[in-house]
Design a protein around this motif. Structure first.
Motif, PDB file in Angstrom:
ATOM      1  N   PHE A  94      -4.471  -2.597   1.803  1.00 54.23           N
ATOM      2  CA  PHE A  94      -3.506  -2.057   2.761  1.00 54.23           C
ATOM      3  C   PHE A  94      -3.427  -2.882   4.043  1.00 54.23           C
ATOM      4  N   ASN A  98      -0.211  -5.991   4.754  1.00 53.11           N
ATOM      5  CA  ASN A  98       0.854  -5.304   5.469  1.00 53.11           C
ATOM      6  C   ASN A  98       0.745  -5.617   6.958  1.00 53.11           C
ATOM      7  N   ARG A 102       3.164  -1.017   9.399  1.00 53.71           N
ATOM      8  CA  ARG A 102       3.135  -0.400   8.068  1.00 53.71           C
ATOM      9  C   ARG A 102       1.739   0.128   7.731  1.00 53.71           C
ATOM     10  N   GLN A 106       1.000   4.042   6.643  1.00 57.12           N
ATOM     11  CA  GLN A 106       0.315   4.452   5.426  1.00 57.12           C
ATOM     12  C   GLN A 106      -0.974   5.214   5.727  1.00 57.12           C
ATOM     13  N   GLN A 109      -0.201   8.778   6.927  1.00 56.47           N
ATOM     14  CA  GLN A 109       0.210   9.609   5.797  1.00 56.47           C
ATOM     15  C   GLN A 109      -0.993  10.093   4.998  1.00 56.47           C
ATOM     16  N   ARG A 110      -1.959   9.243   4.783  1.00 55.36           N
ATOM     17  CA  ARG A 110      -3.110   9.600   3.958  1.00 55.36           C
ATOM     18  C   ARG A 110      -4.150  10.424   4.714  1.00 55.36           C
ATOM     19  N   ASN A 175       2.832   7.958  -2.036  1.00 60.55           N
ATOM     20  CA  ASN A 175       2.661   6.731  -2.812  1.00 60.55           C
ATOM     21  C   ASN A 175       3.986   6.213  -3.354  1.00 60.55           C
ATOM     22  N   SER A 178       6.232   5.186   0.325  1.00 58.20           N
ATOM     23  CA  SER A 178       5.753   3.946   0.958  1.00 58.20           C
ATOM     24  C   SER A 178       4.699   3.328   0.057  1.00 58.20           C
ATOM     25  N   ARG A 180       2.090   0.577  -1.771  1.00 62.87           N
ATOM     26  CA  ARG A 180       0.969  -0.120  -1.159  1.00 62.87           C
ATOM     27  C   ARG A 180       1.381  -1.450  -0.556  1.00 62.87           C
TER      28      ARG A 180
END
Length: 250
Positions: A94, A98, A102, A106, A109-110, A175, A178, A180
């Motif tokens: 990740f 990125n 970004r 991510q 979000q997780r 997933n 967005s 990986r």
């Protein structure tokens, strides 16, 4: 002197709206160490944590030492999530592939189970990544009041309020929304590849496909044959000279 987090205004997202729906199969399943009844439940919780952070963990991606500490009660679920976020797998998959914006999107979000509110929040957390590094960024997320109120120390993070009643479709999973890899790295790694097809293919069920020896297998071959025959002569009876046509016998 540490730079304070840039202020950003939250927007009305699903997780910020009070819910009155009855729990069902569409609601997210909550994995917590407070209601474990057997060792198999702990295995399910660990798999849910891998699925939330990595989406899929291969055998080489698993953190056996962290799993052992969690099983023995030396660390909490929050500490286990922190170890996964700071692992080489997460950094390589990740952070290295990125941009900071970004990567922030991510990770939020997780960890927080929601989308970023706006571009200003991306910039705010990107400043934290640039000044404190990944460790400081992850610690600030896990120490935030939002994370502690939503998940605490014993609950695996999940996508909050993805499905709303009265809507035909809920929010897409993170997933899918967005992936990986960024668009630049997806093109660099060779996927997705666009393949143009000039022929239209149709699906035929297995029970309707012709079997061996069926005349239907030779139908295309028969259609491809175009035999040529001599066309019949079209002669009018008025143009025939009967006197010369009849052989004369000498």
């Amino acid at each position: 002197m540490t730079i304070p987090l840039l202020e950003y205004s939250p927007v009305s997202q699903n997780q910020r709206v009070a819910g009155y729906e009855v729990p069902g199969e569409e609601q997210p399943r909550i994995f917590s160490t407070e209601n474990l009844l057997s060792p198999s439940d702990l295995d399910t919780l660990i798999e849910a944590a891998y699925r939330q952070i990595f989406f899929h963990a291969f055998a080489a991606d698993r953190e056996r030492f962290l799993e052992s500490q969690l099983r023995s009660g030396q660390i909490t679920v929050r500490d286990f999530i922190r170890g996964l976020l700071l692992s080489n797998t997460y950094r390589r998959s990740f952070y290295d592939l990125n941009s900071n914006y970004r990567f922030v999107e991510q990770t939020v979000q997780r960890v927080l189970g929601r989308d970023v509110y706006n571009e200003r929040e991306k910039i705010a957390w990107s400043i934290v990544v640039a000044t404190k590094g990944i460790v400081g960024f992850v610690d600030d997320l896990l120490n935030s009041q939002e994370y502690l109120d939503a998940f605490g120390y014993d609950i695996v993070p999940y996508q909050r309020r993805r499905v709303l009643p009265g809507r035909t479709e809920g929010e897409l999973p993170f997933n899918i929304k967005s992936p990986r890899y960024d668009e630049y790295y997806r093109g660099k790694l060779g996927f997705p590849q666009v393949i143009w097809q000039t022929t239209v293919r149709s699906y035929v069920p297995q029970d309707k496909k012709p079997k061996a020896g069926s005349p239907a297998q030779f139908l295309d071959m028969a259609r491809s044959i175009s035999p040529r025959s001599n066309p019949p002569q079209r002669i009018s009876a008025l143009n025939i000279d009967y006197e010369r046509a009849v052989p004369y016998r000498k």
